[in-house]
Design an enzyme around this catalytic site. Structure first.
Site, PDB file in Angstrom:
ATOM      1  N   LEU A  91       9.801  51.448  -0.759  1.00 34.62           N
ATOM      2  CA  LEU A  91      10.890  52.201  -0.146  1.00 34.62           C
ATOM      3  C   LEU A  91      10.306  52.882   1.086  1.00 34.62           C
ATOM      4  CD1 LEU A  91      12.607  53.979  -3.209  1.00 34.62           C
ATOM      5  CD2 LEU A  91      13.415  51.966  -1.968  1.00 34.62           C
ATOM      6  N   ASP A  92      11.081  52.948   2.155  1.00 36.45           N
ATOM      7  CA  ASP A  92      10.615  53.634   3.356  1.00 36.45           C
ATOM      8  C   ASP A  92      10.251  55.081   3.019  1.00 36.45           C
ATOM      9  OD1 ASP A  92      11.145  51.363   4.786  1.00 36.45           O
ATOM     10  OD2 ASP A  92      13.027  52.098   5.641  1.00 36.45           O
ATOM     11  N   ARG A  93       9.323  55.632   3.749  1.00 33.49           N
ATOM     12  CA  ARG A  93       8.859  56.993   3.487  1.00 33.49           C
ATOM     13  C   ARG A  93       9.999  58.015   3.383  1.00 33.49           C
ATOM     14  NH1 ARG A  93       3.397  59.713   5.640  1.00 33.49           N
ATOM     15  NH2 ARG A  93       3.735  61.831   4.874  1.00 33.49           N
ATOM     16  N   THR A  96      13.003  57.590   2.484  1.00 34.04           N
ATOM     17  CA  THR A  96      13.988  57.196   1.473  1.00 34.04           C
ATOM     18  C   THR A  96      13.473  57.546   0.085  1.00 34.04           C
ATOM     19  OG1 THR A  96      14.690  55.339   2.865  1.00 34.04           O
ATOM     20  CG2 THR A  96      15.326  55.270   0.550  1.00 34.04           C
TER      21      THR A  96
END
Length: 248
Positions: A77-79, A81
């Site tokens: 997951l993106d940082r 998110t």
């Protein structure tokens, strides 16, 4: 702590708390956890603590394991998110989960607060994306662009309020920054996404949350689904009725 974490089909809450890590489910093969916003999924150039190392420390300390502990990174997951993540505790589990991802059996659903409301309440977005490794930005491009990758998602508007809308988003592909780029591409950026939304975005924490994760257990073959509500007390989530969403 999160309000809900439901392994599917049984509606049961399964929480373990140890230090900063929230564990939603754990067995001999997998561990499902909550990733808070602002923490990397794995190590990066920042050198900051990350979810992979937190899970590794948790397993090492809980079971008093000597030496290196194997934890397999299945997805990211993106940082900025937050939401549900699964890690593998064995290489066999990691391999089988990775195979599910390639085969499309790994279902990831997100909640996002968007600026404005799309004209169509439901839709499918298909674009070609390319990442610029220099600035770590992703751009919509043409199919013939060198290095272009197809990105597809479904969205459904659940609620509108105060110039914002709550949307349910299901990924068909797992491209870097995909939701953020594609929603900004139709002029409805994710709330707080100054990077891709620019002047159209609103200042605040990125309102993107991986609320549902479904996959087949790599050993028992049971179909599992884990759901986790975003931080309902914080803006802009508090503007919407998330309890109804989690019952869908």
């Amino acid at each position: 702590p999160p309000k809900r974490a439901y392994p599917f089909p049984a509606a049961r809450e399964e929480f373990l708390f140890m230090a900063e890590l929230t564990v939603l489910h754990e067995d001999n093969h997998i561990i499902v956890v909550m990733k808070p916003q602002g923490i990397p999924s794995c190590g990066d150039e920042s050198g900051d603590d990350n979810m992979l190392e937190q899970v590794r420390r948790y397993v090492k300390e809980k079971y008093e394991k000597p030496g290196n502990v194997y934890i397999g990174l299945v997805h990211r997951l993106d940082r900025p998110t937050g939401g549900v993540m699964v890690f593998a505790k064995t290489s066999k589990a990691a391999s089988r989960l990775a195979e599910q991802m390639r085969g499309g059996d790994f279902e990831k659903k997100y909640l996002a607060v968007l600026v404005g409301t799309p004209k169509e309440p439901k839709g499918t977005l298909v674009n070609y994306l390319k990442k610029n490794p220099v600035n770590n930005m992703v751009y919509i491009c043409t199919q013939t662009t060198d290095g272009a990758k197809m990105a597809s998602l479904e969205y459904s508007v659940l609620e509108e309020k105060g110039g914002l809308c709550l949307a349910d988003i299901k990924l068909h592909t797992g491209r870097t920054h995909q939701i953020r780029v594609q929603m900004a591409g139709i002029s409805h950026p994710v709330y707080g996404d100054m990077r891709y939304g620019g002047e159209n975005a609103k200042k605040g924490n990125l309102a993107l949350w991986a609320y549902s994760l479904a996959f087949t257990h790599p050993v028992t073959k049971e179909r599992l689904r884990f759901m986790l509500e975003p931080p309902a007390e914080s803006a802009p989530w508090k503007n919407f009725d998330l309890s109804k969403t989690m019952e869908l």
